[in-house]
Design a protein around this motif. Structure first.
Motif, mmCIF file in Angstrom:
data_model
loop_
_atom_site.group_PDB
_atom_site.id
_atom_site.type_symbol
_atom_site.label_atom_id
_atom_site.label_comp_id
_atom_site.label_asym_id
_atom_site.label_seq_id
_atom_site.Cartn_x
_atom_site.Cartn_y
_atom_site.Cartn_z
ATOM 1 N N VAL A 24 0.722 -1.124 -0.010
ATOM 2 C CA VAL A 24 -0.082 0.056 0.074
ATOM 3 C C VAL A 24 0.916 1.292 0.154
ATOM 4 C CG1 VAL A 24 -2.022 -1.158 1.004
ATOM 5 C CG2 VAL A 24 -0.238 -0.107 2.403
ATOM 6 N N GLN A 25 2.135 1.191 0.221
ATOM 7 C CA GLN A 25 2.887 2.264 0.150
ATOM 8 C C GLN A 25 4.513 1.682 0.085
ATOM 9 O OE1 GLN A 25 2.766 4.133 3.678
ATOM 10 N NE2 GLN A 25 4.306 2.989 5.026
ATOM 11 N N THR A 26 5.278 2.301 -0.544
ATOM 12 C CA THR A 26 6.779 1.896 -0.751
ATOM 13 C C THR A 26 7.605 2.783 0.120
ATOM 14 O OG1 THR A 26 6.776 3.439 -2.587
ATOM 15 C CG2 THR A 26 6.247 1.230 -3.262
ATOM 16 N N SER A 27 8.868 2.294 0.165
ATOM 17 C CA SER A 27 9.863 3.057 1.006
ATOM 18 C C SER A 27 11.158 2.868 0.327
ATOM 19 C CB SER A 27 9.839 2.755 2.492
ATOM 20 O OG SER A 27 10.097 1.383 2.374
ATOM 21 N N ARG A 28 12.151 3.729 0.547
ATOM 22 C CA ARG A 28 13.750 3.466 0.218
ATOM 23 C C ARG A 28 14.154 2.366 1.001
ATOM 24 N NH1 ARG A 28 16.711 8.844 -1.185
ATOM 25 N NH2 ARG A 28 17.866 7.397 -1.895
ATOM 26 N N ILE A 29 14.867 1.194 0.292
ATOM 27 C CA ILE A 29 15.374 0.284 0.942
ATOM 28 C C ILE A 29 17.017 0.497 1.190
ATOM 29 C CG2 ILE A 29 15.550 -2.157 0.801
ATOM 30 C CD1 ILE A 29 12.639 -1.395 1.274
ATOM 31 N N PRO A 30 17.459 0.330 2.355
ATOM 32 C CA PRO A 30 18.867 0.242 2.252
ATOM 33 C C PRO A 30 19.835 -0.694 1.384
ATOM 34 C CG PRO A 30 18.020 0.222 4.590
ATOM 35 C CD PRO A 30 16.878 -0.250 3.422
#
Length: 89
Positions: A26-32
């Protein structure tokens, strides 16, 4: 007797529908980068299907991460570098 048959049909129908419901990001994020380098596999989620957003679903140590679609390009670059380093002496 008819009530038992009806309940059985409803249970079967509910079970089969429940198994077909996709789990969408439902949402994305920056992945290390450290996680990106160790991703075991990834799936592409498209918003033109059952889900509302485009995302790359990353699988890492039994967990799923929802990344921005451009993470796929990063994963391909990392994979190429890993493959290239295997053949270097």
């Amino acid at each position: 007797m008819d009530l038992k048959v009806l309940l059985l049909v409803l249970c079967i129908a509910f079970t089969s529908v429940q198994g077909a419901i996709p789990t969408c990001c439902v949402q994305t994020s920056r992945i290390p980068l450290s996680i990106l380098q160790e991703v075991e596999k990834f799936d592409v989620q498209n918003r033109n299907g059952a889900c509302e957003i485009d995302a790359v679903v990353l699988h890492h140590k039994g967990k799923k991460y929802c990344a921005l679609p451009r993470a796929k390009t990063v994963l391909q670059i990392i994979h190429k570098k890993k493959m290239g380093s295997k053949y270097m002496v």
